[in-house]
Design an enzyme around this catalytic site. Structure first.
Site, PDB file in Angstrom:
ATOM      1  N   GLY A   6      31.852  32.070  51.978  1.00 29.13           N
ATOM      2  CA  GLY A   6      31.655  32.454  50.580  1.00 29.13           C
ATOM      3  C   GLY A   6      30.633  31.522  49.943  1.00 29.13           C
ATOM      4  N   GLY A 106      32.328  25.881  54.314  1.00 30.08           N
ATOM      5  CA  GLY A 106      33.678  25.474  53.940  1.00 30.08           C
ATOM      6  C   GLY A 106      34.544  25.326  55.185  1.00 30.08           C
ATOM      7  N   THR A 129      32.207  24.512  48.724  1.00 32.86           N
ATOM      8  CA  THR A 129      33.216  25.514  48.348  1.00 32.86           C
ATOM      9  C   THR A 129      33.695  25.250  46.923  1.00 32.86           C
ATOM     10  OG1 THR A 129      35.492  26.314  48.625  1.00 32.86           O
ATOM     11  CG2 THR A 129      35.034  24.192  49.582  1.00 32.86           C
ATOM     12  N   ASP A 131      36.531  25.911  46.088  1.00 34.63           N
ATOM     13  CA  ASP A 131      37.971  25.630  46.201  1.00 34.63           C
ATOM     14  C   ASP A 131      38.290  24.130  46.301  1.00 34.63           C
ATOM     15  OD1 ASP A 131      38.386  28.336  46.182  1.00 34.63           O
ATOM     16  OD2 ASP A 131      38.583  28.527  48.352  1.00 34.63           O
ATOM     17  N   ARG A 166      49.432  36.975  21.700  1.00 42.25           N
ATOM     18  CA  ARG A 166      49.836  37.541  22.997  1.00 42.25           C
ATOM     19  C   ARG A 166      50.012  36.461  24.057  1.00 42.25           C
ATOM     20  NH1 ARG A 166      45.085  42.059  23.011  1.00 42.25           N
ATOM     21  NH2 ARG A 166      46.314  43.854  22.334  1.00 42.25           N
ATOM     22  N   MET A 173      40.257  31.567  40.966  1.00 38.66           N
ATOM     23  CA  MET A 173      40.124  31.668  42.424  1.00 38.66           C
ATOM     24  C   MET A 173      40.836  30.540  43.157  1.00 38.66           C
ATOM     25  SD  MET A 173      36.448  33.167  43.555  1.00 38.66           S
ATOM     26  CE  MET A 173      36.306  34.928  43.846  1.00 38.66           C
ATOM     27  N   GLY A 174      41.205  30.820  44.384  1.00 39.55           N
ATOM     28  CA  GLY A 174      41.905  29.831  45.209  1.00 39.55           C
ATOM     29  C   GLY A 174      43.128  30.469  45.828  1.00 39.55           C
ATOM     30  N   GLU A 226      44.945  32.543  42.446  1.00 39.52           N
ATOM     31  CA  GLU A 226      45.069  33.780  43.252  1.00 39.52           C
ATOM     32  C   GLU A 226      46.231  33.678  44.244  1.00 39.52           C
ATOM     33  OE1 GLU A 226      40.650  35.393  44.377  1.00 39.52           O
ATOM     34  OE2 GLU A 226      41.232  33.437  45.138  1.00 39.52           O
TER      35      GLU A 226
HETATM   36  O1  F6P Z   1      36.354  30.378  49.500  1.00 34.74           O
HETATM   37  C1  F6P Z   1      35.868  30.586  48.243  1.00 34.74           C
HETATM   38  C2  F6P Z   1      36.480  31.799  47.589  1.00 34.74           C
HETATM   39  O2  F6P Z   1      35.731  32.080  46.434  1.00 34.74           O
HETATM   40  C3  F6P Z   1      37.953  31.679  47.237  1.00 34.74           C
HETATM   41  O3  F6P Z   1      38.212  30.944  46.071  1.00 34.74           O
HETATM   42  C4  F6P Z   1      38.329  33.128  47.101  1.00 34.74           C
HETATM   43  O4  F6P Z   1      39.711  33.280  47.263  1.00 34.74           O
HETATM   44  C5  F6P Z   1      37.530  33.779  48.180  1.00 34.74           C
HETATM   45  O5  F6P Z   1      36.426  32.926  48.423  1.00 34.74           O
HETATM   46  C6  F6P Z   1      37.015  35.147  47.864  1.00 34.74           C
HETATM   47  O6  F6P Z   1      36.405  35.656  49.014  1.00 34.74           O
HETATM   48  P1  F6P Z   1      35.396  36.889  49.037  1.00 34.74           P
HETATM   49  O7  F6P Z   1      34.118  36.478  48.406  1.00 34.74           O
HETATM   50  O8  F6P Z   1      35.230  37.181  50.484  1.00 34.74           O
HETATM   51  O9  F6P Z   1      36.045  37.984  48.257  1.00 34.74           O
END
Ligand code: F6P
Length: 352
Positions: A6, A106, A129, A131, A166, A173-174, A226
């Site tokens: 990624g 990564g 990364t 992450d 609300r 992400m992660g 995530e």
């Molecule tokens: O590894 C980086 C990342 O952005 C993660 O945070 C995420 O869960 C994943 O890649 C998303 O992957 P893709 O781009 O394949 O949907």
């Protein structure tokens, strides 16, 4: 050189750092850029690059080489035409008479990089990364830029959440680790942070929302990774969890948490998913500097002929970490880490 997995911000800044260092050494250097990650090395898809290709890219997001995911799990399996991928990578490396392969990647990419090292190639890697989950380095480039974007998303949600009273969930992400969610959540003033390393109890999450209301706060913001999971799911075996996920009816865990809060409290809940915006756009200044430094140090290792290392960052120093120590390990957040304690002192709930 290749960028794999990624993408993230500052990949270009890191490559520029490597190339500038090599070019400034006064040595006659040839740079080959493999396109779309390991795929380029497997299929011999590359471009010869000059210093000019790396000029003006310090601030540019994405990667000028393109990227792809080439899963390590199947790297030893022949491709659909029976090609041995590892052998093909070695052949291309030797055919081009390369001195060194520079991999920006990564976790998965580091496993393949280490395999190529074991197969006899000279390899130097750089930790990328959003992450921040790569073992052997306190920081990966891309992470701080992603924290900025996810924080901005939470900031924007704050004002609308306050207007409407609300409950809002921002999904960060992660899938496996919570570094990004924790940092963006704290920076954005989230009230509840759910991360994979600390399984949550939905009743505790609801209790926190109700407590806030009792104290006069009409809205609550949750930053949910995530890969956040409930205590029940965390207890499941790998096999049971797989079966559970096959029948999962929500697009992601945030929607499940939202449905449960709505059902149990009758409150209005909204989910916002910034998704891949977190990996996009220009690198923040921190990442530009950080990636440039790592790139420069990688260039120096190559000039010295020191191979088999990832250039990382430990205790505020740039360090070289043997690739076999990095490959195959994830850097999880320790639930006992002081940052978690401090977040709790600030009143943030982790639903535990
Ligand atoms: O590894 C980086 C990342 O952005 C993660 O945070 C995420 O869960 C994943 O890649 C998303 O992957 P893709 O781009 O394949 O949907």
């Amino acid at each position: 050189m290749l960028t794999s997995g990624g993408d993230c911000q500052a990949l270009n800044a890191a490559m520029r750092g490597v190339v500038k260092t090599l070019a400034n050494s006064g040595q006659d250097v040839e740079i080959y850029g493999f396109l779309e990650g390991y795929r380029g090395l497997i299929y011999g898809n590359f471009q010869m690059l000059t210093g000019k290709d790396f000029s003006g890219i310090l601030t540019k997001g994405g990667t000028i080489l393109g990227s792809s995911r080439t899963p390590f799990k199947t790297i030893r399996d022949p491709d659909e035409n029976g090609l041995d991928k590892v052998d093909a990578m070695k052949q291309n490396y030797y055919k081009l008479r390369l001195d060194c392969l520079v991999v920006l990647g990564g976790n998965g990419s580091h496993k393949t990089a280490n395999l190529l090292r074991e197969e006899g190639l000279n390899v130097v890697t750089l930790p990328k990364t959003i992450d921040n989950d790569l073992w052997g380095t306190d920081m990966t480039f891309g992470f701080q830029s992603a924290v900025d974007i996810a924080t901005y998303a939470i900031d924007c949600i704050h004002t609308t959440a306050a207007s409407h009273g609300r409950v809002f969930i921002v999904e960060v992400m992660g899938h496996k680790v919570g570094w990004l969610t924790l940092n963006a959540g704290m920076a954005g003033g989230a009230d509840i942070i759910l991360i994979p390393e600390i399984p949550y109890d939905i009743n505790k999450v609801i209790k926190k929302i109700e407590e806030r209301e009792k104290n006069g706060s009409k809205f609550t913001i949750l930053a949910v990774a995530e890969g956040a999971m409930s205590k029940e799911v965390a207890k499941m075996s790998k096999k049971d969890r797989k079966k559970y996920m096959e029948n999962y009816k929500y697009p992601s865990v945030s929607y499940e948490v939202a449905a449960q809060i709505q059902e149990k409290t009758g409150r209005e809940v909204r989910v916002t998913v910034p998704g891949h915006t977190q990996r996009g756009g220009s690198p923040c200044p921190y990442d530009r500097v950080f990636a440039s430094r790592l790139g420069a140090e990688a260039g120096e290792l190559i000039l010295k002929g020191e191979y088999g290392f990832m250039v990382g960052y430990k205790n505020r120093e740039i360090v070289k970490v043997p690739l076999d120590e990095v490959a195959g390990k994830l850097k999880y957040l320790d639930p006992e880490a002081t940052i978690i304690k401090e977040a709790k002192l600030l009143g943030i709930s982790f639903g535990d």
